[in-house]
Design a protein around this motif. Structure first.
Motif, short mmCIF file in Angstrom:
data_model
loop_
_atom_site.label_atom_id
_atom_site.label_comp_id
_atom_site.label_asym_id
_atom_site.label_seq_id
_atom_site.Cartn_x
_atom_site.Cartn_y
_atom_site.Cartn_z
N UNK A 126 43.69 53.77 43.69
CA UNK A 126 43.15 52.58 44.34
C UNK A 126 41.97 52.04 43.55
N UNK A 127 41.87 50.71 43.53
CA UNK A 127 40.89 50.02 42.69
C UNK A 127 39.45 50.47 42.97
N UNK A 128 39.17 50.82 44.22
CA UNK A 128 37.78 51.09 44.61
C UNK A 128 37.24 52.40 44.02
N UNK A 129 38.14 53.28 43.56
CA UNK A 129 37.69 54.57 43.04
C UNK A 129 37.34 54.47 41.56
N UNK A 166 45.69 51.13 38.18
CA UNK A 166 44.80 50.86 39.32
C UNK A 166 45.32 49.65 40.07
N UNK A 167 45.32 49.74 41.38
CA UNK A 167 45.87 48.68 42.23
C UNK A 167 44.94 47.49 42.32
N UNK A 168 45.33 46.51 43.16
CA UNK A 168 44.50 45.33 43.36
C UNK A 168 44.17 45.17 44.84
N UNK A 169 44.27 46.30 45.57
CA UNK A 169 43.78 46.31 46.93
C UNK A 169 44.78 45.86 47.97
N UNK B 25 50.40 42.03 37.72
CA UNK B 25 49.16 42.40 38.41
C UNK B 25 48.06 42.69 37.39
N UNK B 26 48.45 43.40 36.34
CA UNK B 26 47.48 43.69 35.27
C UNK B 26 46.99 42.39 34.63
N UNK B 29 44.49 40.71 36.75
CA UNK B 29 43.20 41.42 36.70
C UNK B 29 42.47 41.17 35.38
N UNK B 64 47.42 40.38 46.99
CA UNK B 64 46.44 41.45 46.80
C UNK B 64 45.02 40.98 47.14
N UNK B 65 44.32 41.83 47.89
CA UNK B 65 43.00 41.46 48.41
C UNK B 65 41.98 41.17 47.31
N UNK B 66 42.14 41.84 46.19
CA UNK B 66 41.10 41.76 45.16
C UNK B 66 41.42 40.76 44.05
N UNK B 67 42.48 39.97 44.24
CA UNK B 67 42.72 38.85 43.33
C UNK B 67 42.21 37.62 44.06
N UNK B 122 36.55 51.79 52.13
CA UNK B 122 36.18 52.10 50.74
C UNK B 122 36.33 53.59 50.44
N UNK B 132 30.04 47.59 48.45
CA UNK B 132 30.24 47.64 47.01
C UNK B 132 29.87 46.28 46.43
#
Lengths: 423, 154
Positions: A126-129, A166-169, B25-26, B29, B64-67, B122, B132
């Motif tokens: 997971x991305x957060x780690x 690593x994922x994107x959440x 996905x990569x 990112x 994805x939440x972080x994109x 988290x 974070x």
């Protein structure tokens, strides 16, 4: 008491380097396997150890491996994946293993890959780690350098590549088949089963997905045997377990203990009991998608069978404690908000049902609830329950809801009667 | 347009996979790391680069939440709102952040300094509440500690 998985992990220090890991006996299990064991013998040994998956489902690991097609006619390449997408709210056990001793996971993965004859492996992290990502990158590099990864490992004719992804959440990525879609660069929706990943998984090839803690057990089982592993446990499930406690306790944390310690020992001894002025009102024994248990259950054993018999699930074994100053309706609303947000939207009961449940709970919490809302919630626990959805997200979400209504009904009724939250 | 460097990094990821698409996905990112967020033009550029349709790329980008498909500030604050942090009072931290930054979840400060977002667990439940910022984890966060934490980011 033996703590094979965490004996060399010490809070506040850097992860073990390859040299340090080797000095603790690291990579001897892999040598033993490559020199003296067939893949079938490794599968057999793990099956006999009664190691059950530590990601939450609790399926016999060796048995899972045995479903992979073997022999010369088997599809190629095969894949081995470490599920390190730990994102179940209240769960923080794999982080300890990933940050503390990444080579232990890597060795476990190489042995698992050998057992199913996979030549490509991924750690899905997971991305957060962030700290774990650094540690893994460094350790995978070291392992390649030392010849534990790559072509023709130890001249035993077995080759394995390993990549960190690593994922994107998204919570869904932890679901076995959704994880495969994420690795293929797609939306992480689950896949219909059958076919099962063991037969047709990543890129349509046979694939095993195992949890981090599960894989970390493997080198120790090889080194010390199935009987030793079974004897670590207080129950019929083999091994130790990394348990955790969070909430208003004096000493929240995670500890490796014999499988089957009681909930009371966890809460009162290891977590140091409740903080002054608070009483334990309930616990989710294994993460957000497990049924509530209450004070009356404190003496049950934390193993797969006993927790199930008490009406919940061991899940990830990391428990969240709800104290008597926390509103059960607000607590469950928080859980349902999470599940509604993380639903992938693929199937209707989950996509439509969870936001509805969240809204009803919020209305009750704000004092706008109606008497018939309880029935409506109970109806959802059926309609979103097992058998109606592609994956376990919605049924998992319903577990804490149905048990909250069972144990804290008076709290729900009082909100509706008094048209407010009294917490 | 994707930069030479971005294309190189994307190709490097794609080379590890059986087909190009799998690197989307990569790719998202890689570009977001340099530009902060993914705009419509970037979606089209990545689609060209990986031989996919823009709609396919967007279906992944929005999942994805972080994109981020909207602009974000220079620093992104992710406040954990999951169950252990709920029990340990993340709502108090949220209220304090709202007062200090004058923004709610999903908003960016007028000076583009901070974006504030809620975040699912988290994995720091034994040190809740947690947040974070730009990938740096802050544990056992208290209202009193917020000024010091925020002052690290300008």
């Amino acid at each position: 008491m033996e703590r094979p998985l965490t004996q060399n992990i010490h809070a506040g220090r850097q992860p073990l380097t390859l040299k340090e890991y080797t000095a603790t006996g690291g990579y001897t299990a892999l040598q033993q396997v490559l020199k003296n064991m067939t893949p079938g013998e490794v599968q057999q040994l793990v099956q006999e150890s009664r190691l059950k998956g530590r990601g939450g489902a609790g399926f016999n690991t060796g048995m899972k491996w045995s479903f992979v097609p073997m022999g010369e006619d088997a599809p190629s390449p095969k894949y081995l994946i470490a599920n390190a997408d730990e994102m179940e709210p209240g769960t923080f056990k794999d982080r300890l293993l990933l940050e503390g001793n990444p080579h232990q996971l890597i060795e476990g993965m190489i042995i698992a890959a050998y057992a199913i004859q996979a030549n490509i492996s991924y750690v899905f992290l997971r991305w957060a780690y962030k700290k774990a990502a650094q540690a893994l990158e460094q350790s995978i590099r070291e392992a390649y350098h030392a010849g534990w990864l790559g072509k023709n490992i130890m001249n035993a004719g077995f080759s394995l590549d390993m990549y960190l992804h690593t994922g994107a959440g998204r919570y869904m990525c932890g679901e076995e088949t959704a994880l495969l879609n994420a690795l293929e660069g797609k939306r992480a929706t689950p896949r219909a089963k059958p076919p099962f990943p063991q037969v047709s998984g990543l890129f349509g090839k046979p694939t095993i997905v195992n949890n981090v803690e599960t894989l970390c057990c493997i080198p120790h089982i090889v080194n010390k045997g199935a009987a030793w592993f079974q004897n670590l446990s207080y129950s019929e499930d083999g091994g130790t377990k990394i348990y955790g406690v969070s909430g208003k306790v004096n000493n929240p944390g995670a500890w490796e203990l014999p499988m089957g310690v009681t909930m009371r020992e966890l809460v009162e001894e290891h977590a140091g009991g409740m903080k002054k002025g608070y009483r334990l009102k309930g616990v989710l024994p294994g993460g957000a998608s497990t049924d509530f248990l209450t004070e009356q259950h404190l003496d049950i054993k934390m193993d797969f069978k006993s927790v199930t018999a008490a009406g919940s699930r061991l899940g990830t074994g990391t428990m969240v404690v709800m104290d008597d100053a926390t509103c059960p309706v607000g607590f469950v609303h928080n859980l349902q908000h999470f599940f509604a947000q993380e639903s992938c939207g693929w199937c209707t009961p989950c996509r439509e049902g969870l936001p509805w449940v969240e809204k009803i709970l919020w209305a009750i919490e704000e004092g706008r609830g109606k008497e018939e809302d309880i029935e409506l919630l109970q109806m959802h626990t059926q309609l979103l329950g097992p058998g109606n959805t592609f994956c376990a997200l919605a049924p998992g979400a319903m577990e804490p809801l149905q048990s909250a209504i069972k144990y804290y009904r008076e709290d729900f009724d009082r909100h509706i009667r008094e048209k407010k939250c009294s917490y | 347009m994707l930069s030479e460097e971005e294309i190189q990094d994307i190709d490097h990821e794609a080379a590890k996979l059986p087909y190009k698409k799998a690197a989307v996905i990569e790719a998202l990112k890689i570009v977001q790391q340099r530009r902060g967020w993914i705009n419509d033009e970037t979606v089209r550029d990545i689609a060209d680069c990986l031989e996919m349709s823009p709609a396919e790329v967007d279906s992944v980008a929005t999942f994805y939440n972080l994109i981020f498909r909207k602009p974000v500030g220079r620093h992104v604050i992710l406040l954990c709102d999951s169950i252990s942090c709920y029990v340990m009072g993340y709502k108090n931290i949220y209220e304090a952040l709202q007062q200090k930054l004058k923004i709610k979840f999903g908003e960016t400060t007028a000076d583009q300094r901070f974006t504030l977002l809620p975040n699912a667990c988290l994995g720091c439940c034994d040190h809740a509440p947690a947040l974070m910022i730009n990938g740096n984890l802050y544990k056992d966060i208290s209202i009193e500690a917020l000024d010091d934490v925020l002052s690290e980011y300008n």
